[in-house]
Design a protein around this motif. Sequence first.
Motif, PDB file in Angstrom:
ATOM      1  N   SER A   1       0.883  -1.055  -0.067  1.00 36.72           N
ATOM      2  CA  SER A   1       0.158   0.061  -0.022  1.00 36.72           C
ATOM      3  C   SER A   1       0.829   1.353  -0.137  1.00 36.72           C
ATOM      4  O   SER A   1       1.785   1.285   0.789  1.00 36.72           O
ATOM      5  CB  SER A   1      -1.058  -0.090   1.383  1.00 36.72           C
ATOM      6  OG  SER A   1      -1.755  -0.874   1.293  1.00 36.72           O
ATOM      7  N   GLY A   2       0.333   2.173  -0.590  1.00 35.69           N
ATOM      8  CA  GLY A   2       1.134   3.531  -0.633  1.00 35.69           C
ATOM      9  C   GLY A   2       0.284   4.897  -1.144  1.00 35.69           C
ATOM     10  O   GLY A   2      -0.796   4.478  -1.512  1.00 35.69           O
ATOM     11  N   SER A   3       0.697   5.885  -1.186  1.00 35.85           N
ATOM     12  CA  SER A   3      -0.055   7.188  -1.259  1.00 35.85           C
ATOM     13  C   SER A   3       0.594   7.968  -2.434  1.00 35.85           C
ATOM     14  O   SER A   3       0.472   9.102  -2.375  1.00 35.85           O
ATOM     15  CB  SER A   3      -0.138   7.830   0.050  1.00 35.85           C
ATOM     16  OG  SER A   3       0.918   8.257   0.597  1.00 35.85           O
ATOM     17  N   GLY A   4       1.382   7.544  -3.082  1.00 40.98           N
ATOM     18  CA  GLY A   4       2.010   8.407  -4.095  1.00 40.98           C
ATOM     19  C   GLY A   4       0.855   9.065  -5.123  1.00 40.98           C
ATOM     20  O   GLY A   4      -0.137   8.119  -5.581  1.00 40.98           O
ATOM     21  N   TYR A   5       1.004  10.098  -5.389  1.00 38.49           N
ATOM     22  CA  TYR A   5      -0.118  10.870  -6.057  1.00 38.49           C
ATOM     23  C   TYR A   5       0.820  12.200  -6.877  1.00 38.49           C
ATOM     24  O   TYR A   5       1.376  12.908  -6.225  1.00 38.49           O
ATOM     25  CB  TYR A   5      -1.291  11.262  -5.225  1.00 38.49           C
ATOM     26  CG  TYR A   5      -2.563  11.830  -6.016  1.00 38.49           C
ATOM     27  CD1 TYR A   5      -3.051  10.816  -6.740  1.00 38.49           C
ATOM     28  CD2 TYR A   5      -2.909  13.045  -5.672  1.00 38.49           C
ATOM     29  CE1 TYR A   5      -4.399  11.523  -7.300  1.00 38.49           C
ATOM     30  CE2 TYR A   5      -4.046  13.268  -6.351  1.00 38.49           C
ATOM     31  CZ  TYR A   5      -4.611  12.569  -7.219  1.00 38.49           C
ATOM     32  OH  TYR A   5      -5.939  13.255  -7.608  1.00 38.49           O
ATOM     33  N   THR A   6      -0.157  12.421  -8.214  1.00 39.16           N
ATOM     34  CA  THR A   6       0.095  13.617  -8.819  1.00 39.16           C
ATOM     35  C   THR A   6      -1.444  14.329  -8.776  1.00 39.16           C
ATOM     36  O   THR A   6      -2.133  13.371  -9.660  1.00 39.16           O
ATOM     37  CB  THR A   6       0.988  13.482 -10.128  1.00 39.16           C
ATOM     38  OG1 THR A   6       2.193  13.030  -9.662  1.00 39.16           O
ATOM     39  CG2 THR A   6       0.632  14.673 -11.060  1.00 39.16           C
ATOM     40  N   PRO A   7      -1.594  15.518  -8.389  1.00 39.04           N
ATOM     41  CA  PRO A   7      -3.124  15.845  -8.546  1.00 39.04           C
ATOM     42  C   PRO A   7      -3.305  16.286 -10.028  1.00 39.04           C
ATOM     43  O   PRO A   7      -2.555  16.641 -10.817  1.00 39.04           O
ATOM     44  CB  PRO A   7      -2.916  17.248  -7.766  1.00 39.04           C
ATOM     45  CG  PRO A   7      -1.392  17.484  -7.608  1.00 39.04           C
ATOM     46  CD  PRO A   7      -0.788  16.190  -7.635  1.00 39.04           C
ATOM     47  N   GLU A   8      -4.626  16.396 -10.038  1.00 35.47           N
ATOM     48  CA  GLU A   8      -5.170  16.667 -11.291  1.00 35.47           C
ATOM     49  C   GLU A   8      -5.261  18.337 -11.524  1.00 35.47           C
ATOM     50  O   GLU A   8      -5.101  18.807 -10.506  1.00 35.47           O
ATOM     51  CB  GLU A   8      -6.492  16.299 -11.633  1.00 35.47           C
ATOM     52  CG  GLU A   8      -6.779  14.577 -11.492  1.00 35.47           C
ATOM     53  CD  GLU A   8      -6.164  14.068 -12.862  1.00 35.47           C
ATOM     54  OE1 GLU A   8      -6.164  14.636 -13.820  1.00 35.47           O
ATOM     55  OE2 GLU A   8      -5.590  12.903 -12.800  1.00 35.47           O
ATOM     56  N   PRO A   9      -5.330  18.735 -12.824  1.00 39.80           N
ATOM     57  CA  PRO A   9      -5.585  20.447 -12.853  1.00 39.80           C
ATOM     58  C   PRO A   9      -6.669  20.797 -11.979  1.00 39.80           C
ATOM     59  O   PRO A   9      -7.667  20.313 -12.055  1.00 39.80           O
ATOM     60  CB  PRO A   9      -5.631  20.319 -14.247  1.00 39.80           C
ATOM     61  CG  PRO A   9      -5.222  19.251 -15.012  1.00 39.80           C
ATOM     62  CD  PRO A   9      -5.304  18.002 -14.028  1.00 39.80           C
ATOM     63  N   GLY A  10      -6.307  21.654 -11.194  1.00 46.02           N
ATOM     64  CA  GLY A  10      -7.278  22.546 -10.185  1.00 46.02           C
ATOM     65  C   GLY A  10      -7.261  21.812  -8.970  1.00 46.02           C
ATOM     66  O   GLY A  10      -8.100  22.379  -8.116  1.00 46.02           O
ATOM     67  N   GLU A  11      -6.493  20.793  -8.743  1.00 46.85           N
ATOM     68  CA  GLU A  11      -6.695  20.107  -7.447  1.00 46.85           C
ATOM     69  C   GLU A  11      -5.678  20.710  -6.466  1.00 46.85           C
ATOM     70  O   GLU A  11      -4.414  20.535  -6.930  1.00 46.85           O
ATOM     71  CB  GLU A  11      -6.584  18.483  -7.540  1.00 46.85           C
ATOM     72  CG  GLU A  11      -6.877  17.664  -6.318  1.00 46.85           C
ATOM     73  CD  GLU A  11      -6.939  15.961  -6.738  1.00 46.85           C
ATOM     74  OE1 GLU A  11      -7.289  15.533  -5.718  1.00 46.85           O
ATOM     75  OE2 GLU A  11      -6.370  15.818  -7.835  1.00 46.85           O
TER      76      GLU A  11
END
Length: 502
Positions: A382-392
């Motif tokens: 499990s992990g929380s890697g993330y790149t936000p979407e535009p406007g987020e």
Amino acid sequence: MPWAAPVIAATGVVMRDTLNGLRMRGRRLSSNGEDALRRILGRGLAGLGVCAAALTLATASTAAAGGSAVPVFERRNIDLPLVSGGQVASAENQATATATAAAASAPSPTAAVNSISYLTRRYQITPAEAERRLKLQVESVALAAQLAQQHPDDYAGMWLDQAGGGVLKVSMVRPELVPTRPGVVAVTAKWSLRQLESEARRLSAAEPGAEVYVDQPSNQVTVRRGNPGFELKCDPLHCGEAPIRGGIRIDVPRVNGTVGGCSVGYRVRSAVSGKEFLLTAGHCVLGSTHAHQDFTWHEYLGPRTPVTIEDPDIRLTENGPDPGHDYAIMPYQAGASGFWLGGGTVNRRSPLLPHMVNHHDLRITGYTPMAQVQVGWVVCASGSGYTPEPGESYVDSGAGRGYIPGTHCGEVKGKAAMIDVEICARKGDSGGPLFTEADGKALGILSGGDSRSGPCVAGDTERNRYASISTILERVNARTNGEYQFELVPQPTPQSPTPRRG
């Protein structure tokens, strides 16, 4: 006082046509299996990136062992950005005493929905066959302990051959000693595990900078030379509620004004003081951009819930240079333990998109020592890697747009100083937990691996490496001379899956 339950926030991803596909092939699910799959259909789709690191197999040397030459091979890293390592934990006596009891108390593999999903998709097998393989995996721990104790000069290891029909291959110098059991296949070995481990220790002492390990399927000692580089690898993105879960995001401000993202690993406790800490990867708080006492936060851009603080005792944090020594044991910030362990909640904003599809909590009942982990095991991370979407508004960990954080499952492909797995992971998953879903056992935390970005891709050849929990606990308890006596926080029985959105 009651024991607080550490929990892994897990998410599975299944293909939308799973049920129809099985029916078209004339295969039927049990009612429980169909219900379980229905709960997780339609909530998201992500490929599992499973696969191998780039390694070159070269010829090697041989070394004398008992008057004969034990085969030794050399592996050189090619663009393999990894950190960590360490000594393999030795827990044979404990394993022999507890393996049978652990297998008996393990939850039913039927509850391992993510692992079953992985096996059915990867090997085109039925859920019932996947459950059989997971049951065999759980039972293999006790069998390994039994054979190592009863036949130490013959036992040479075991592994699950998933591609070869899901059989447990048991390697013995005298294969007739392998007990006759369904799904167990005897393999003839030239060298016992005892001989191979002795040779591995000799070579390790002779080459302190190399990773030396026993490759049980090939019945050889392998030497991996070279100084791997460092890739920051850091589920739930919005999980501001107790109890604290493994895999949730922790954001770490750096001295240069930027903010990085990592993941919670496990809850640990000092057996001396009773104080609780959180375990994550050491490289999340050690390095050139962390020349200060680090604080970590959940959802740093709002509502910015405090989590941990770097302990002033520098012995509780390490980032190499030896592989496997990548850990940070961090106390809670002032007031944070009361929130995360005492039932707190935060008014959270709703994200633009649903994250972490098919969430469910898996309770961890203990850990499996490094020495008992076997090639071919189905494991989940499990992990929380993330790149936000535009406007987020969310901290970008560098995972790449389209990557869905949560739980991904795959297989153990090797053991050196760390556990090598074929599982999709991205930047921001660092420190997140590796575990066996079939029996609820912790294995390690993410330290490094192949550099990928964006969505997981089915069939991708991706390998990542996890620092063993047993290695970390032995290492830090030795460094602190037993002043803390860190241990994994015990956990109660598993909890039923509960669908959850972001």
